[in-house]
Design a protein around this motif. Structure first.
Motif, PDB file in Angstrom:
ATOM      1  N   GLU A  87      34.258  54.263  46.026  1.00  0.00           N
ATOM      2  CA  GLU A  87      33.636  53.185  45.264  1.00  0.00           C
ATOM      3  C   GLU A  87      34.680  52.415  44.459  1.00  0.00           C
ATOM      4  OE1 GLU A  87      29.142  54.406  44.124  1.00  0.00           O
ATOM      5  OE2 GLU A  87      30.678  55.763  43.341  1.00  0.00           O
ATOM      6  N   ILE A  88      35.691  53.124  43.957  1.00  0.00           N
ATOM      7  CA  ILE A  88      36.772  52.439  43.240  1.00  0.00           C
ATOM      8  C   ILE A  88      37.508  51.499  44.190  1.00  0.00           C
ATOM      9  CG2 ILE A  88      39.008  52.772  42.113  1.00  0.00           C
ATOM     10  CD1 ILE A  88      37.896  55.256  40.809  1.00  0.00           C
ATOM     11  N   LYS A  89      37.760  51.940  45.401  1.00  0.00           N
ATOM     12  CA  LYS A  89      38.422  51.079  46.390  1.00  0.00           C
ATOM     13  C   LYS A  89      37.580  49.837  46.675  1.00  0.00           C
ATOM     14  CE  LYS A  89      40.942  54.782  48.766  1.00  0.00           C
ATOM     15  NZ  LYS A  89      41.120  55.527  50.040  1.00  0.00           N
ATOM     16  N   GLN A  90      36.268  50.020  46.751  1.00  0.00           N
ATOM     17  CA  GLN A  90      35.389  48.875  46.994  1.00  0.00           C
ATOM     18  C   GLN A  90      35.464  47.880  45.840  1.00  0.00           C
ATOM     19  OE1 GLN A  90      31.505  50.544  47.634  1.00  0.00           O
ATOM     20  NE2 GLN A  90      32.120  51.691  49.471  1.00  0.00           N
ATOM     21  N   LEU A  91      35.507  48.387  44.607  1.00  0.00           N
ATOM     22  CA  LEU A  91      35.604  47.505  43.449  1.00  0.00           C
ATOM     23  C   LEU A  91      36.944  46.779  43.435  1.00  0.00           C
ATOM     24  CD1 LEU A  91      34.336  46.439  40.866  1.00  0.00           C
ATOM     25  CD2 LEU A  91      35.323  48.412  39.644  1.00  0.00           C
ATOM     26  N   VAL A  92      37.998  47.468  43.834  1.00  0.00           N
ATOM     27  CA  VAL A  92      39.325  46.832  43.912  1.00  0.00           C
ATOM     28  C   VAL A  92      39.299  45.678  44.902  1.00  0.00           C
ATOM     29  CG1 VAL A  92      41.716  47.167  44.653  1.00  0.00           C
ATOM     30  CG2 VAL A  92      40.628  48.860  43.177  1.00  0.00           C
ATOM     31  N   GLU A  93      38.707  45.893  46.066  1.00  0.00           N
ATOM     32  CA  GLU A  93      38.638  44.834  47.065  1.00  0.00           C
ATOM     33  C   GLU A  93      37.797  43.663  46.573  1.00  0.00           C
ATOM     34  OE1 GLU A  93      40.421  44.612  49.815  1.00  0.00           O
ATOM     35  OE2 GLU A  93      41.361  46.484  49.124  1.00  0.00           O
ATOM     36  N   TYR A  94      36.741  43.964  45.839  1.00  0.00           N
ATOM     37  CA  TYR A  94      35.908  42.894  45.290  1.00  0.00           C
ATOM     38  C   TYR A  94      36.705  42.047  44.304  1.00  0.00           C
ATOM     39  CZ  TYR A  94      32.274  40.567  42.569  1.00  0.00           C
ATOM     40  OH  TYR A  94      31.519  39.620  41.925  1.00  0.00           O
ATOM     41  N   VAL A  95      37.449  42.702  43.430  1.00  0.00           N
ATOM     42  CA  VAL A  95      38.251  41.974  42.444  1.00  0.00           C
ATOM     43  C   VAL A  95      39.329  41.145  43.134  1.00  0.00           C
ATOM     44  CG1 VAL A  95      39.913  42.270  40.566  1.00  0.00           C
ATOM     45  CG2 VAL A  95      37.795  43.587  40.572  1.00  0.00           C
ATOM     46  N   LYS A  96      39.954  41.694  44.160  1.00  0.00           N
ATOM     47  CA  LYS A  96      40.992  40.958  44.883  1.00  0.00           C
ATOM     48  C   LYS A  96      40.430  39.710  45.546  1.00  0.00           C
ATOM     49  CE  LYS A  96      43.787  43.396  47.448  1.00  0.00           C
ATOM     50  NZ  LYS A  96      44.268  44.446  48.398  1.00  0.00           N
ATOM     51  N   LEU A  97      39.218  39.802  46.069  1.00  0.00           N
ATOM     52  CA  LEU A  97      38.623  38.659  46.750  1.00  0.00           C
ATOM     53  C   LEU A  97      38.145  37.589  45.774  1.00  0.00           C
ATOM     54  CD1 LEU A  97      36.514  40.441  49.543  1.00  0.00           C
ATOM     55  CD2 LEU A  97      38.598  39.083  49.839  1.00  0.00           C
TER      56      LEU A  97
END
Length: 349
Positions: free
Chosen positions: A85-95
Motif C-alpha cells: 500500500e505504501i508503494k501504491q501511495l508513492v506511485e500516486y504521489v509521483k503521478l
C-alpha cells in the motif's frame, strides 16, 4: 527455612504447570505471546506528535508529505498499511506531483514521501507503538537517485551573473554580497541565513557556518569578503547574536531574497532561466582543485578592493593547506583551496 521456601516454590511451580495443562497452554505459548501495547494511534492523531518533536528543517521538508499521508490515511492506524500500500501511495504521489521543467518523473517526491513515512515509523518504534520488524516503511526501497544535472559554472558565466546582480535590482550591494559569500564558501542558503556577526573571526578570516543536519564548520574566507560582511552588519544594524544578512531597512532577509534574485537574473540572462541555475550552481565553481587556474569576479561587482595577484594567491593557498585543521569535511569544506582573484577595473563612485 530456606528448604521450606524452596519446597514452597517447587510446589507453586508444579501447581502452575498443572493449571496451564488444564487450560491447554504451554510455557512456550506464554513466551511467544505478544507484549501488551498501548492502542496504536491513527495517522491523523500521531503526525502532530511527530511534527512537534522534529527540528524546523525536518518539519519544513516533510510537512507537505505528512499532510498528503493524513489526507489519504488519516483515519487508519499506523499498524494497518502494508508495504504494498505504501508503494501504491508513492506511485500516486509521483503521478500527481506538480510538473516543473526540471521534473524527473516525481522521483524526488516519491523519495521524500518514503523518508517522511520512515520518520513517522521510527518515532513509533521509539514510543513502543510498533516493533521494528513490523515497520512497513523500512521494507519499501527509495527510488534510485539519478545523477545531478548541475555542474560548475564557467568563470565567464559567473562574471556575467555577478555583473548583472551588481548593476540591477533594488539592493545590488546585498545581492553581490550573497553571491560572493556562496561562491567562496559553497555554503547552503540556510548556512548564509544563519550567519551572525558573532560568527565572524576577523583576525583569522574565518566564519562559523551552521548548516543542514546541524552540521557546523569554520570556513576560511578572503579579507575582501570578511571586510564587506563586517561593514554590512554595521551599516544595517545587525545585532551581534542575530542574523547578519539584512535589507537596507534592517529587516533580516529570507529565502525569498534568493528567489527574487534568481528570477531577476533569469530575465536579464536568458541562459540562467533556461538552465534553471540557482545558488547551488555558482558555488560549484569554488569546489575545483587547488591546481586549477584562479577564477575571476566581474569588475562590476561591488566586492572589489582587494587586488590578488597570482603570487599572493599562491602564498595564501599554501598557507591554507598548512591550516587545513580548520577545513570542513566534504566538498562544501574544500572550496577555500582556490581563492577568488579579483579583476580590478575602474568604477564610478
Amino acid at each position: 527455612m530456606t528448604a521450606q521456601a524452596s519446597a514452597a516454590s517447587a510446589a507453586e511451580l508444579e501447581a502452575a504447570r498443572l493449571l496451564l495443562a488444564r487450560m491447554g497452554v504451554s510455557p512456550e505459548d506464554l513466551l511467544a505471546a505478544p507484549v501488551s501495547r498501548p492502542l496504536v494511534p491513527t495517522f491523523a492523531e500521531y503526525i502532530p506528535t511527530v511534527s512537534a518533536a522534529v527540528t524546523d528543517g525536518t518539519r519544513r521538508v516533510y510537512g507537505s508529505y505528512w499532510n498528503r499521508i493524513a489526507e489519504h490515511w488519516g483515519h487508519r492506524r499506523l499498524d494497518e498499511p502494508t508495504p504494498s500500500e505504501i508503494k501504491q501511495l508513492v506511485e500516486y504521489v509521483k503521478l500527481n506531483v506538480v510538473a516543473r521543467r526540471n521534473a524527473r518523473g516525481g522521483r524526488s517526491a516519491g523519495e521524500h514521501l518514503i523518508a517522511a513515512l520512515r520518520c513517522l515509523y521510527r518515532h513509533a518504534e521509539n514510543d513502543k507503538l510498533i516493533d521494528a520488524a513490523d515497520n512497513p516503511a523500512a521494507k519499501v526501497a527509495k527510488p534510485r537517485r539519478l545523477p545531478s544535472t548541475r555542474r560548475a559554472v564557467a568563470d565567464t558565466r559567473l562574471a556575467e551573473i555577478n555583473e548583472t546582480a551588481a548593476t540591477t535590482g533594488n539592493d545590488p550591494a546585498l545581492d553581490s554580497l550573497l553571491l560572493r559569500l556562496h561562491t567562496e564558501t559553497a555554503c547552503r542558503r540556510g548556512g548564509a541565513l544563519a550567519l551572525r556577526p558573532q560568527d565572524l573571526d576577523t583576525d583569522q578570516c574565518l566564519i562559523f557556518l551552521r548548516e543542514k543536519g546541524e552540521t557546523v564548520r569554520w570556513q576560511p574566507v578572503s579579507p575582501t569578503l570578511m571586510a564587506h560582511l563586517v561593514r554590512h552588519a554595521a551599516e544595517r544594524g545587525a545585532p551581534r547574536d542575530r542574523q547578519l544578512l539584512r535589507y537596507a531597512d534592517g529587516r533580516p532577509i529570507t529565502t525569498r531574497r534568493y528567489d527574487h534574485l534568481w528570477a531577476r537574473l533569469g530575465k536579464h540572462l536568458p541562459w540562467v532561466a533556461t538552465q534553471q541555475i540557482s545558488t547551488h550552481w555558482p558555488s560549484g565553481v569554488s569546489r575545483m582543485s587547488a591546481s586549477d587556474s584562479f577564477s575571476t569576479v566581474s569588475g562590476a561587482t561591488l566586492l572589489t578592493g582587494e587586488v590578488v595577484d597570482p603570487d599572493q594567491a599562491s602564498r595564501r593557498e599554501r598557507a591554507g593547506r598548512r591550516s587545513s585543521v580548520v577545513r570542513g569535511h566534504g566538498t562544501r569544506g574544500e572550496c577555500w583551496r582556490r581563492p577568488l582573484a579579483v579583476k580590478t577595473e575602474h568604477h564610478r563612485h
